[in-house]
Write a protein that holds these residues in place. Structure first.
Motif, PDB file in Angstrom:
ATOM      1  N   GLY A 102       0.780  -1.224   0.000  1.00  0.00           N
ATOM      2  CA  GLY A 102       0.000   0.000   0.000  1.00  0.00           C
ATOM      3  C   GLY A 102       0.810   1.270   0.000  1.00  0.00           C
ATOM      4  O   GLY A 102       0.264   2.350  -0.229  1.00  0.00           O
ATOM      5  N   ASN A 103       2.123   1.177   0.236  1.00  0.00           N
ATOM      6  CA  ASN A 103       2.892   2.420   0.381  1.00  0.00           C
ATOM      7  C   ASN A 103       3.830   2.720  -0.784  1.00  0.00           C
ATOM      8  O   ASN A 103       4.144   3.880  -1.027  1.00  0.00           O
ATOM      9  CB  ASN A 103       3.690   2.396   1.691  1.00  0.00           C
ATOM     10  N   GLN A 104       4.279   1.717  -1.513  1.00  0.00           N
ATOM     11  CA  GLN A 104       5.197   1.957  -2.630  1.00  0.00           C
ATOM     12  C   GLN A 104       4.821   1.060  -3.800  1.00  0.00           C
ATOM     13  O   GLN A 104       4.713  -0.158  -3.650  1.00  0.00           O
ATOM     14  CB  GLN A 104       6.651   1.677  -2.219  1.00  0.00           C
ATOM     15  N   ASN A 105       4.668   1.654  -4.966  1.00  0.00           N
ATOM     16  CA  ASN A 105       4.278   0.871  -6.142  1.00  0.00           C
ATOM     17  C   ASN A 105       5.328  -0.154  -6.545  1.00  0.00           C
ATOM     18  O   ASN A 105       5.008  -1.258  -6.997  1.00  0.00           O
ATOM     19  CB  ASN A 105       4.009   1.814  -7.319  1.00  0.00           C
ATOM     20  N   PHE A 106       6.616   0.200  -6.398  1.00  0.00           N
ATOM     21  CA  PHE A 106       7.663  -0.706  -6.866  1.00  0.00           C
ATOM     22  C   PHE A 106       7.764  -1.969  -6.029  1.00  0.00           C
ATOM     23  O   PHE A 106       8.252  -2.997  -6.506  1.00  0.00           O
ATOM     24  CB  PHE A 106       9.020   0.009  -6.926  1.00  0.00           C
ATOM     25  N   LEU A 107       7.305  -1.932  -4.770  1.00  0.00           N
ATOM     26  CA  LEU A 107       7.333  -3.149  -3.952  1.00  0.00           C
ATOM     27  C   LEU A 107       6.490  -4.244  -4.596  1.00  0.00           C
ATOM     28  O   LEU A 107       6.865  -5.416  -4.601  1.00  0.00           O
ATOM     29  CB  LEU A 107       6.809  -2.844  -2.543  1.00  0.00           C
ATOM     30  N   THR A 108       5.356  -3.841  -5.146  1.00  0.00           N
ATOM     31  CA  THR A 108       4.460  -4.814  -5.764  1.00  0.00           C
ATOM     32  C   THR A 108       5.044  -5.377  -7.050  1.00  0.00           C
ATOM     33  O   THR A 108       4.965  -6.587  -7.308  1.00  0.00           O
ATOM     34  CB  THR A 108       3.094  -4.171  -6.024  1.00  0.00           C
ATOM     35  N   SER A 109       5.643  -4.519  -7.862  1.00  0.00           N
ATOM     36  CA  SER A 109       6.233  -5.038  -9.103  1.00  0.00           C
ATOM     37  C   SER A 109       7.377  -6.000  -8.799  1.00  0.00           C
ATOM     38  O   SER A 109       7.521  -7.043  -9.450  1.00  0.00           O
ATOM     39  CB  SER A 109       6.715  -3.886  -9.993  1.00  0.00           C
ATOM     40  N   VAL A 110       8.181  -5.695  -7.792  1.00  0.00           N
ATOM     41  CA  VAL A 110       9.272  -6.595  -7.412  1.00  0.00           C
ATOM     42  C   VAL A 110       8.720  -7.933  -6.928  1.00  0.00           C
ATOM     43  O   VAL A 110       9.231  -9.008  -7.298  1.00  0.00           O
ATOM     44  CB  VAL A 110      10.160  -5.944  -6.340  1.00  0.00           C
ATOM     45  N   ASP A 111       7.664  -7.905  -6.126  1.00  0.00           N
ATOM     46  CA  ASP A 111       7.081  -9.153  -5.628  1.00  0.00           C
ATOM     47  C   ASP A 111       6.557 -10.020  -6.767  1.00  0.00           C
ATOM     48  O   ASP A 111       6.742 -11.246  -6.772  1.00  0.00           O
ATOM     49  CB  ASP A 111       5.955  -8.849  -4.638  1.00  0.00           C
ATOM     50  N   VAL A 112       5.910  -9.399  -7.744  1.00  0.00           N
ATOM     51  CA  VAL A 112       5.412 -10.157  -8.893  1.00  0.00           C
ATOM     52  C   VAL A 112       6.572 -10.777  -9.664  1.00  0.00           C
ATOM     53  O   VAL A 112       6.537 -11.967 -10.021  1.00  0.00           O
ATOM     54  CB  VAL A 112       4.573  -9.255  -9.822  1.00  0.00           C
ATOM     55  N   ILE A 113       7.609  -9.987  -9.918  1.00  0.00           N
ATOM     56  CA  ILE A 113       8.773 -10.482 -10.673  1.00  0.00           C
ATOM     57  C   ILE A 113       9.438 -11.644  -9.943  1.00  0.00           C
ATOM     58  O   ILE A 113       9.805 -12.664 -10.552  1.00  0.00           O
ATOM     59  CB  ILE A 113       9.770  -9.333 -10.908  1.00  0.00           C
ATOM     60  N   GLU A 114       9.608 -11.506  -8.639  1.00  0.00           N
ATOM     61  CA  GLU A 114      10.270 -12.557  -7.861  1.00  0.00           C
ATOM     62  C   GLU A 114       9.482 -13.868  -7.907  1.00  0.00           C
ATOM     63  O   GLU A 114      10.041 -14.947  -8.104  1.00  0.00           O
ATOM     64  CB  GLU A 114      10.436 -12.095  -6.415  1.00  0.00           C
ATOM     65  N   ARG A 115       8.170 -13.778  -7.725  1.00  0.00           N
ATOM     66  CA  ARG A 115       7.373 -15.005  -7.702  1.00  0.00           C
ATOM     67  C   ARG A 115       7.272 -15.630  -9.102  1.00  0.00           C
ATOM     68  O   ARG A 115       7.329 -16.851  -9.261  1.00  0.00           O
ATOM     69  CB  ARG A 115       5.962 -14.735  -7.168  1.00  0.00           C
ATOM     70  N   ALA A 116       7.131 -14.793 -10.122  1.00  0.00           N
ATOM     71  CA  ALA A 116       6.930 -15.330 -11.467  1.00  0.00           C
ATOM     72  C   ALA A 116       8.208 -15.863 -12.080  1.00  0.00           C
ATOM     73  O   ALA A 116       8.203 -16.942 -12.698  1.00  0.00           O
ATOM     74  CB  ALA A 116       6.326 -14.255 -12.374  1.00  0.00           C
ATOM     75  N   PHE A 117       9.319 -15.131 -11.898  1.00  0.00           N
ATOM     76  CA  PHE A 117      10.544 -15.492 -12.630  1.00  0.00           C
ATOM     77  C   PHE A 117      11.573 -16.224 -11.774  1.00  0.00           C
ATOM     78  O   PHE A 117      12.324 -17.042 -12.301  1.00  0.00           O
ATOM     79  CB  PHE A 117      11.160 -14.234 -13.243  1.00  0.00           C
ATOM     80  N   ARG A 118      11.624 -15.940 -10.500  1.00  0.00           N
ATOM     81  CA  ARG A 118      12.573 -16.653  -9.642  1.00  0.00           C
ATOM     82  C   ARG A 118      11.945 -17.921  -9.077  1.00  0.00           C
ATOM     83  O   ARG A 118      12.561 -18.980  -9.077  1.00  0.00           O
ATOM     84  CB  ARG A 118      13.042 -15.744  -8.498  1.00  0.00           C
ATOM     85  N   ALA A 119      10.714 -17.804  -8.565  1.00  0.00           N
ATOM     86  CA  ALA A 119      10.044 -18.973  -7.995  1.00  0.00           C
ATOM     87  C   ALA A 119       9.318 -19.791  -9.057  1.00  0.00           C
ATOM     88  O   ALA A 119       8.848 -20.893  -8.775  1.00  0.00           O
ATOM     89  CB  ALA A 119       9.059 -18.538  -6.910  1.00  0.00           C
TER      90      ALA A 119
END
Length: 588
Positions: free
Chosen positions: A156-173
């Protein structure tokens, strides 16, 4: 339990159907998808930034002190781009050398230290290290589990936190991701759909707004197609998720990772150089840096400094001068509106607990008459002055520990003392005190003028946090995917989650990482954050980071249109995004 809307149910089922194929995709093909998402940034419409400003309590048609209209898009695009670039590099096998061999090892079978290079242009002269367990027998192999949908709950506080979480789960995990946007950031949905369109085309991405669930949050989390949940948020949300999964009998079937809060310490060590006496310039530099870190995002970050840890006046006679300089800086640097829901109530709880607290008024980031109406439930944009509360000596019988155990997520800074008789021993004494008495284990900053040696390394090793910064704000390391971000490993339990569990980052895949350490010279103007990034610089950097074609002509166009900085940027119309300067500047 409210019924889940059919559109969300269908999306989750489709993600599960494609999960095995996405996980089995060769890394080179997955890298190509990451590169395609990276290319989407070049055509990203930035009109969302006006709604972003309104969410923060800033009128988008007027300038604010922090140049939010220019800075926030740059931060989002640069962080997202760096993460996608480095993830793709890893998947293509280009980062193997970084994880081959540690640079050194701390004495007494201490951790292995991997040198990961510079933090980046945002922090010149700063270096990243990953500290890993000396036991290199390998991390425990994860059991092969059923593949399904991986829910990401947006921050809820920073937009980039969400994009990083999506990238980590989709491409790393290698998971198929379903993103639920945060209730106060629905305006980011179109941007995320654009960036991750290549991922969606592979059947590995879907999203919805919070309102799309129609209140069926429990059914969403416990859906039969969900096999993983990741969240960035509060401990209260974490506890509700744990309870829901238990109630549905799915606690053992759904993996749950989280990045939660922390009462983040900012430790000032007098040092032994020059007998612990700091030059005036050093006090000026470090009070400026602390003030900037504290006031960023109205002190509503999981890594906002929340406890200033100091030696006693007897050990460090300049303590009073440091605090006086800090108060002066806080009175000068403008305050952002407290945009996050519940801020006033949390602030009031600290006022009640500390009746002698000191309020430091400062100018608003934007004139009060420009204040906008709060667009989301629970928001109150009335400015809150910085609140300094004195907790006393950490661990003493008369210590007032509320501020050590409670994350304010509001502009509150506790002043705490660590009892120690020796400047040389103070770093270790402070580390042990915050480990024992402060809530959370996410990140911290230690400031020390001494040259780095075995004594200082022992203190850094002692600090039980996932990311530790020396002489800089730890936030500057988040944007570099080589570092790690998350709670210190080994402390999480569902009943006592502290700052959560699992790291993001570590793009080079160094094994058995226990923490990230980022270091700066004691005096480094590049990390002082004494002035906001000029709008014209932010706009040019956004073009550069986005990967647009014809970069040089575009940047020259921005410079020429504003007479190379002599003319201000024309702000968007108060009526909305149509025809705004955002679109005119960057186009498609």
């Amino acid at each position: 339990m409210a019924a889940l809307p059919s559109s969300v149910d269908t999306s989750l089922n489709k993600l599960k159907e494609g999960a095995q194929a996405w996980a089995a995709l060769p890394d080179t093909e997955r890298a190509a998808v990451a590169r395609a998402c990276r290319q989407q940034l070049a055509t990203l419409d930035l009109a969302w930034e006006e709604d972003n400003m309104k969410c923060l309590g800033i009128d988008p048609s007027k300038r604010d002190f922090y140049n939010t209209l220019g800075f926030d898009p740059f931060l989002f695009i640069a962080t997202t781009a760096d993460r996608l670039d480095k993830v793709a590099d890893f998947l293509e096998g280009k980062l193997k050398d970084l994880s081959k061999e540690a640079k050194r090892q701390l004495p007494e079978s201490g951790p292995l230290v991997y040198a990961m290079g510079g933090v980046g242009q945002a922090a010149p002269g700063c270096e990243i290290e990953l500290w890993a367990s000396a036991d290199q027998s390998g991390e425990a192999a994860q059991e092969e589990s059923e593949k399904g949908a991986s829910i990401v709950l947006g921050a809820g506080n920073q937009n980039f936190l969400t994009s990083v979480d999506v990238i980590e789960r989709a491409f790393r995990a290698k998971e198929c991701v379903f993103l639920k946007h945060h209730p106060i950031r629905p305006f980011m949905a179109e941007a995320f759909a654009h960036i991750f369109a290549p991922l969606a085309e592979k059947g590995a991405y879907a999203q919805c707004l919070d309102g799309d669930l129609a209140g069926a949050h429990e059914a969403f989390i416990c859906h039969k197609s969900v096999t993983h949940v990741h969240m960035t948020g509060s401990g209260a949300t974490h506890d509700r998720i744990v309870a829901s999964l238990k109630k549905a009998g799915r606690a053992d079937e759904v993996a749950f990772t989280s990045e939660l809060g922390c009462v983040s310490p900012w430790i000032i060590c007098p040092g032994t150089v020059n007998d612990g006496k700091w030059e005036d310039a050093a006090i000026e530099h470090h009070t400026t840096m602390l003030t900037s870190a504290f006031k960023s995002s109205c002190s509503m970050n999981c890594l906002s400094p929340k406890v200033l840890v100091l030696p006693s006046e007897e050990l460090w006679p300049q303590r009073t001068a440091f605090l006086a300089a800090l108060q002066k800086k806080m009175a000068e640097k403008p305050d952002m509106p407290p945009y996050y829901p519940g801020a006033h109530q949390r602030y009031a709880a600290f006022e009640k607990e500390y009746s002698d607290a000191q309020k430091i008024e400062a100018p608003p980031a934007q004139p009060a008459e420009e204040a906008v109406k709060a667009p989301y439930g629970g928001q109150d944009f009335k400015i809150l002055p910085s609140l300094l509360v004195n907790v006393g000596t950490i661990g003493a019988a008369d210590c007032k520990p509320y501020a050590l155990k409670t994350e304010a997520f509001a502009p509150v800074l506790a002043i705490a003392t660590v009892d120690c008789q020796s400047a040389k021993e103070f770093p270790m004494a402070a580390a042990q005190a915050v480990n024992k008495h402060l809530f959370g284990n996410l990140s911290c900053t230690m400031v020390c003028p001494d040259e780095r040696d075995e004594v200082l390394d022992k203190a850094l090793n002692e600090l039980d946090y996932g990311c530790v910064a020396l002489n800089m704000w730890v936030a500057l390391a988040y944007g570099n995917a080589f570092c790690v971000w998350g709670a210190a490993p080994g402390k999480y339990t569902p009943e006592n989650p502290q700052s959560g569990t699992d790291f993001v980052g570590n793009a080079a895949n160094v094994p058995n990482v226990k923490k990230g350490v980022v270091t700066s010279p004691f005096l480094n103007k590049g990390v002082a954050m004494d002035k906001p990034l000029p709008m014209i610089v932010a706009d040019c950097l956004t073009v550069l980071a986005s990967g647009k074609n014809m970069v040089l002509p575009r940047i020259l166009g921005i410079l020429a249109s504003r007479a190379f900085g002599l003319l201000p940027r024309r702000m968007p119309s108060a009526n909305g995004a149509q025809g705004s300067r955002v679109t005119q500047c960057f186009g498609s």
